[in-house]
Design an enzyme around this catalytic site. Structure first.
Site, PDB file in Angstrom:
ATOM      1  N   CYS A   1       0.849  -1.198   0.000  1.00  0.00           N
ATOM      2  CA  CYS A   1       0.000   0.000   0.000  1.00  0.00           C
ATOM      3  C   CYS A   1       0.882   1.245   0.000  1.00  0.00           C
ATOM      4  CB  CYS A   1      -0.902  -0.019   1.226  1.00  0.00           C
ATOM      5  SG  CYS A   1      -1.843   1.500   1.481  1.00  0.00           S
TER       6      CYS A   1
ATOM      7  N   CYS B   1      -8.119   0.105   7.603  1.00  0.00           N
ATOM      8  CA  CYS B   1      -6.962   0.995   7.626  1.00  0.00           C
ATOM      9  C   CYS B   1      -6.581   1.247   9.080  1.00  0.00           C
ATOM     10  CB  CYS B   1      -7.278   2.304   6.913  1.00  0.00           C
ATOM     11  SG  CYS B   1      -5.934   3.508   6.989  1.00  0.00           S
TER      12      CYS B   1
ATOM     13  N   CYS C   1       2.671  22.104   6.103  1.00  0.00           N
ATOM     14  CA  CYS C   1       2.629  20.635   6.092  1.00  0.00           C
ATOM     15  C   CYS C   1       3.748  20.061   5.234  1.00  0.00           C
ATOM     16  CB  CYS C   1       1.275  20.130   5.597  1.00  0.00           C
ATOM     17  SG  CYS C   1       0.841  20.649   3.921  1.00  0.00           S
TER      18      CYS C   1
END
Length: 431
Positions: A74, A155, A386
């Site tokens: 993933c 998840c 960020c």
């Protein structure tokens, strides 16, 4: 190429481990500092190479077994194989090195990482990708380095309410006679209430799918919307559009709609707002500019301590929500404008100028906005970022334009990933 024995020593921005072979840096996904591995070189560059971990010979001291069964395949998380303490150490180190190297920040001005209270189950918004064929349906994330979808049963970093909804929608959508038409399923939660789900369709009539999904979603307590067509028209099916988050002290509640932005880590967002309020150090008379203000995440807490707040956001639906949020929380001194952040610092400046400018741009940063701030000369700037490299890039013209960096603090909003949020305070004039 025959695998080579390699010791991994560090982690780099982007999440890869790094070792050296004959003086050349080798970047290896899934590695950990202290690992000794057999590495297959898959791509040679002039100054570095990219490798794959063929076999782990000796595990580094910070390595652990990742709990997610699809970790490594993933493309979502990069660092589940590292203890959280190891992740925190390297986030702090990489952040500091980025600012030191790119803009010469003194190490004494770089504060410790604010670690997350929870490393699992924190994520309040998730976009699940879809892949459909005849009789098959995968709902999950892109595989690492590709656009093929890997099915994800749950998840590990998603809110438990999202994981519960994920199982139901996988069951509901599998086998529908519209292969290739369902592109993505967005799921989000607030501090209270249920799950909001937006199912993205290609150019497809939403009515048949709405008829099928609406009673199922209503019974499960989900708010459901279908987004379809080239213009992204939103088709409401059931439930309330807004999600609500609680922020500030005393607590206020903010709503945001489908397509709007809220931080994915609600607990760390509350802590970030606390840091912003402390750093702003407002006395009740100041004029504050909030660029990329969204639905008022920073504007409205600051407005309770300022004379006036001007919020600017290019996504008009978020400005509608910011105005609604001001009204519902009794804030009368915040004015919101739906317009680009570029030139706003000059356009809305008064004769007295700005006491504080706050900006929270997307990952690409705000280089053009920084030019405006150098001209508008607010007395203080709070930069919420960020992305450490774009933060460092944007700090350079501020430092060259008369601003002094008071401090910068990394904040972990994204455990299990290599991403780092930060808050930086700059003041006009020398220290």
């Amino acid at each position: 190429m025959t695998p080579v024995r390699l010791r991994l020593d560090t982690l780099a921005y982007g999440g890869n481990a790094v070792g050296r072979l004959q003086g050349k840096a080798i970047f290896v996904p899934g590695g950990a500092p202290g690992d000794e591995i057999l590495c297959r070189i898959v791509r040679e560059k002039k100054r570095f190479a990219e490798g794959e971990l063929e076999e782990l010979l000796v595990a580094g001291p910070g390595r652990r077994t990742p709990p997610c069964p699809v970790f490594g395949d993933c493309g979502g998380c990069q660092w589940q194989h590292l203890d959280y303490g190891e992740q925190s150490l390297w986030k702090e180190r990489i952040f500091a090195e980025t600012l030191r190297r790119q803009c010469g920040i003194d190490e004494s001005l770089l504060l410790p990482l604010a670690i997350a209270p929870e490393e699992w189950g924190y994520r309040s918004r998730v976009q699940f990708k879809c892949s459909q064929g005849e009789g098959t349906f995968d709902l999950g994330f892109y595989r690492r380095g590709s656009h093929s979808v890997i099915d994800v049963p749950r998840c590990a970093i998603a809110d438990p309410r999202i994981n519960a909804a994920l199982g139901l929608f996988r069951h509901w959508l599998r086998g529908l006679p519209i292969p290739g038409r369902i592109l993505q399923v967005d799921m989000a939660v607030g501090d209270t209430g249920g799950v909001r789900v937006v199912v993205h369709l290609a150019d497809e009539d939403p009515v048949p799918l709405a008829r099928y999904l609406t009673p199922l979603a209503r019974e499960a307590g989900f708010a459901l919307f279908l987004q379809f067509g080239r213009k992204g028209a939103l088709h409401p099916c059931c439930g309330v559009a807004d999600l609500t988050i609680g922020i500030g002290a005393p607590e206020m509640f903010l709503g945001y709609g489908p397509g709007g932005f809220a931080q994915v880590n609600l607990a760390q967002n509350r802590y970030l707002i606390q840091l912003v309020e402390e750093a702003a150090d407002l006395t009740g008379t100041e004029r504050v500019l909030d660029l990329f203000c969204g639905m008022g995440n920073f504007s409205l807490p600051l407005a309770r301590r300022a004379g006036e707040v001007i919020g600017v956001e290019g996504f008009a639906p978020s400005i509608v929500k910011a105005r609604d949020n001001a009204l519902r929380n009794g804030i009368g001194n915040a004015v919101f404008h739906a317009c680009p952040a570029e030139s706003a610092a000059l356009r809305f400046r008064s004769a007295g100028g700005w006491d504080l400018a706050l900006l929270d741009p997307p990952r690409a940063g705000a280089f053009e906005v920084i030019k405006d701030l150098v001209r508008a000369r607010p007395r203080r700037i709070l930069y919420v970022s960020c992305d450490p490299p774009t933060l460092a890039r944007d700090l350079v013209p501020l430092l060259q334009g008369g601003y002094t960096l008071a401090w910068s603090r990394p904040i972990d909003l994204f455990p299990q990933t290599c991403h780092t949020e930060s808050l930086t305070l700059l003041t006009l004039g020398p220290r």
